[in-house]
Design a protein around this motif. Sequence first.
Motif, PDB file in Angstrom:
ATOM      1  N   GLY A 167     -14.971  34.693 -68.743  1.00 39.07           N
ATOM      2  CA  GLY A 167     -16.103  35.353 -67.983  1.00 39.07           C
ATOM      3  C   GLY A 167     -15.889  35.285 -66.349  1.00 39.07           C
ATOM      4  N   ALA A 168     -15.501  33.938 -65.998  1.00 40.43           N
ATOM      5  CA  ALA A 168     -15.207  33.895 -64.546  1.00 40.43           C
ATOM      6  C   ALA A 168     -13.972  34.652 -64.120  1.00 40.43           C
ATOM      7  N   ALA A 169     -12.650  34.677 -65.051  1.00 38.96           N
ATOM      8  CA  ALA A 169     -11.851  35.521 -64.468  1.00 38.96           C
ATOM      9  C   ALA A 169     -12.016  37.026 -64.277  1.00 38.96           C
ATOM     10  N   ALA A 170     -13.180  37.545 -65.352  1.00 36.41           N
ATOM     11  CA  ALA A 170     -13.679  39.052 -65.080  1.00 36.41           C
ATOM     12  C   ALA A 170     -14.480  39.207 -63.865  1.00 36.41           C
ATOM     13  N   SER A 171     -15.267  38.179 -63.526  1.00 39.13           N
ATOM     14  CA  SER A 171     -15.800  38.144 -62.097  1.00 39.13           C
ATOM     15  C   SER A 171     -14.910  38.311 -60.897  1.00 39.13           C
ATOM     16  N   LEU A 172     -13.966  37.414 -61.078  1.00 38.24           N
ATOM     17  CA  LEU A 172     -13.149  37.121 -60.068  1.00 38.24           C
ATOM     18  C   LEU A 172     -12.508  38.527 -59.720  1.00 38.24           C
ATOM     19  N   PHE A 173     -11.988  39.504 -60.682  1.00 36.38           N
ATOM     20  CA  PHE A 173     -11.320  40.896 -60.223  1.00 36.38           C
ATOM     21  C   PHE A 173     -12.524  41.943 -60.028  1.00 36.38           C
ATOM     22  N   ALA A 174     -13.685  41.785 -60.802  1.00 33.51           N
ATOM     23  CA  ALA A 174     -14.485  42.628 -60.443  1.00 33.51           C
ATOM     24  C   ALA A 174     -15.183  42.909 -59.269  1.00 33.51           C
ATOM     25  N   ASN A 175     -15.524  41.654 -58.749  1.00 30.01           N
ATOM     26  CA  ASN A 175     -16.377  41.730 -57.321  1.00 30.01           C
ATOM     27  C   ASN A 175     -15.409  42.525 -56.261  1.00 30.01           C
ATOM     28  N   LEU A 192     -27.308  34.731 -64.768  1.00 31.47           N
ATOM     29  CA  LEU A 192     -27.295  33.310 -64.587  1.00 31.47           C
ATOM     30  C   LEU A 192     -27.987  32.583 -65.620  1.00 31.47           C
ATOM     31  N   THR A 193     -28.817  33.098 -66.380  1.00 30.39           N
ATOM     32  CA  THR A 193     -29.719  32.645 -67.537  1.00 30.39           C
ATOM     33  C   THR A 193     -28.465  32.248 -68.660  1.00 30.39           C
ATOM     34  N   PRO A 194     -27.763  33.263 -68.930  1.00 37.27           N
ATOM     35  CA  PRO A 194     -26.716  32.735 -69.791  1.00 37.27           C
ATOM     36  C   PRO A 194     -25.856  31.663 -69.443  1.00 37.27           C
ATOM     37  N   LEU A 195     -25.121  32.079 -68.015  1.00 38.64           N
ATOM     38  CA  LEU A 195     -24.221  31.104 -67.525  1.00 38.64           C
ATOM     39  C   LEU A 195     -24.787  29.700 -67.480  1.00 38.64           C
ATOM     40  N   SER A 196     -25.938  29.545 -67.163  1.00 36.21           N
ATOM     41  CA  SER A 196     -26.535  28.040 -66.755  1.00 36.21           C
ATOM     42  C   SER A 196     -27.148  27.371 -68.219  1.00 36.21           C
ATOM     43  N   VAL A 197     -27.432  28.575 -69.271  1.00 36.19           N
ATOM     44  CA  VAL A 197     -28.325  27.633 -70.424  1.00 36.19           C
ATOM     45  C   VAL A 197     -27.897  28.334 -71.641  1.00 36.19           C
ATOM     46  N   THR A 198     -28.362  29.786 -71.772  1.00 33.78           N
ATOM     47  CA  THR A 198     -28.289  30.209 -73.188  1.00 33.78           C
ATOM     48  C   THR A 198     -26.764  30.352 -73.946  1.00 33.78           C
ATOM     49  N   ILE A 199     -25.881  30.470 -72.982  1.00 35.10           N
ATOM     50  CA  ILE A 199     -24.474  30.715 -73.743  1.00 35.10           C
ATOM     51  C   ILE A 199     -24.111  29.193 -74.069  1.00 35.10           C
ATOM     52  N   ALA A 200     -24.391  28.221 -73.261  1.00 31.75           N
ATOM     53  CA  ALA A 200     -24.041  26.841 -73.794  1.00 31.75           C
ATOM     54  C   ALA A 200     -24.663  26.529 -75.072  1.00 31.75           C
ATOM     55  N   ILE A 201     -25.995  26.867 -75.190  1.00 27.17           N
ATOM     56  CA  ILE A 201     -26.838  26.757 -76.304  1.00 27.17           C
ATOM     57  C   ILE A 201     -26.309  27.588 -77.629  1.00 27.17           C
ATOM     58  N   ARG A 202     -25.604  28.713 -77.416  1.00 26.95           N
ATOM     59  CA  ARG A 202     -25.182  29.664 -78.368  1.00 26.95           C
ATOM     60  C   ARG A 202     -24.013  29.150 -78.795  1.00 26.95           C
ATOM     61  N   VAL A 203     -23.295  28.545 -77.736  1.00 28.08           N
ATOM     62  CA  VAL A 203     -21.651  28.205 -78.175  1.00 28.08           C
ATOM     63  C   VAL A 203     -21.852  26.911 -79.143  1.00 28.08           C
ATOM     64  N   GLY A 204     -22.865  26.033 -78.692  1.00 27.50           N
ATOM     65  CA  GLY A 204     -23.353  24.815 -79.370  1.00 27.50           C
ATOM     66  C   GLY A 204     -23.584  25.115 -81.026  1.00 27.50           C
ATOM     67  N   GLN A 205     -24.232  26.358 -80.979  1.00 22.84           N
ATOM     68  CA  GLN A 205     -24.879  26.771 -82.428  1.00 22.84           C
ATOM     69  C   GLN A 205     -23.679  27.221 -82.884  1.00 22.84           C
ATOM     70  N   ILE A 206     -22.642  27.950 -82.575  1.00 26.23           N
ATOM     71  CA  ILE A 206     -21.624  28.555 -83.336  1.00 26.23           C
ATOM     72  C   ILE A 206     -20.572  27.468 -83.561  1.00 26.23           C
ATOM     73  N   ASP A 207     -20.254  26.783 -82.528  1.00 28.33           N
ATOM     74  CA  ASP A 207     -19.386  25.716 -82.859  1.00 28.33           C
ATOM     75  C   ASP A 207     -19.698  24.321 -82.291  1.00 28.33           C
ATOM     76  N   PRO A 208     -20.406  23.767 -83.019  1.00 26.88           N
ATOM     77  CA  PRO A 208     -20.973  22.380 -82.463  1.00 26.88           C
ATOM     78  C   PRO A 208     -20.046  21.127 -82.227  1.00 26.88           C
ATOM     79  N   ALA A 209     -19.064  21.103 -83.154  1.00 32.58           N
ATOM     80  CA  ALA A 209     -17.994  20.089 -82.923  1.00 32.58           C
ATOM     81  C   ALA A 209     -17.119  20.347 -81.742  1.00 32.58           C
TER      82      ALA A 209
END
Length: 433
Positions: free
Chosen positions: A77-85, A47-64
């Motif tokens: 990611g959510a689709a993967a978790s939907l099938f995996a669980n 959940l650290t990536p889901l809640s915070v760090t992925i949003a920051i990383r995506v903002g760094q790679i593609d700010p616009a």
Amino acid sequence: MTHELQSLHKPHTETAILQMEQTGQKVGGLFVTRYIASLIGIWLALLTPLSVTIAIRVGQIDPAGKATSLALVASVGAAASLFANPIFGALSDRSTSRFGQRRPFILGGVSVGALAVIGVGFAPNIWLVAVMWAIAQTAFNAAIAATIAILPERVPSKLRGRVSGFMGMTTQVGVVGGVFMSQLLGTQGAAMFIAPAVVGVLLVLPFALTLREVPKTKNEVPRTSILTIFAAFWINPLKNRDFALAWIGRFFVWIALYLLTTYKTYFLIDHLGYNTSNVAPILTIAMFVLAVCIAASSIPGGWLSDKLNRRKPFVVTAALLFVVAMTIVAFSTTVEMFILGIAIAGLANGLYLGVDYALVAQVLPNVGSEAAKGMGVFNLSSTIPQTIAPIIAPMLLTIAATPGSGNYTSLYLCAAVLALIGAGFTQMLRSIH
């Protein structure tokens, strides 16, 4: 009604007693402590990536195009978790490994998931971020399916409210720990992904390595085939009415929660004037307040629900509190108002999660043989909203919005309405007070 409830609890209690007799492992304070720590570890890494760090990383790679890119990554990611669980839950039920039914999936899931999360930190483009995040979601959800099945299998009914209360706070404890690590180590490199992943694995190991299981023989479990994959997603709602209603109610509540958590970073950036370099301290404060408030309501709420043998009043109260919280967040013009809304949302979230798992454990079908499948299907009620929330959020942001900006007021007011709908379905349960 008393006789009905006793008959409902009986098979669940007998399953926990049988597991204790077979393994010789008592479900006491140390067992529960290790169990809760392992859940914190999984959520910390996931959940650290889901809640915070992925949003920051995506903002760094593609700010616009960060909003659209985040929607892509989160949805994949959510689709993967939907099938995996549910799939890995069903496979865990059918496992005949000499290491047990649950332990291989817990250890394998957190190990692969941690490596994939670390890979997100080194990904140079959005597409590779999405691929790594899909692998991480798949692996971690395999571990979650096996771990959550421990509650109906091993924990006696009289303790489930209290254990559910502790389980309710594990997600935010994991998030707060991860946000704190991100702030401590910075948000410019891969360290914000590495630290939560490594610490998460270390928290899981004590429980996974000490869990005693009696391996199943091939004659004790159903034959695994391609039909197993399809059956993993299905529990007949007509034959299991209360399970279906609990599922639907949780579905709406979790859409509301994901609308808050997925876009809170961009709310602070687009609405309150922060940016990717200075938003982490505010997120740390917000997540700390959220975690404290969740703990303040989930643990006492779970304990009180056991004492009163009632679950539904807690769900309704939680929904009403969430409406108040989302209204405050929706009209926030200062960070102080935002934090106040987060605090009330934490109280609501904790109160709901404090009875969430205890409630479903009461209505779970075939708990003796398909606990992981049942919990996996139930967890779809939180993983499907992960897919839906990022898709509907951009549309909700356009309601009465000015050109070039999003209307977060409409987003969060809609979240409040969805939470109320979820509480309404929960109230329709017949076998639970």
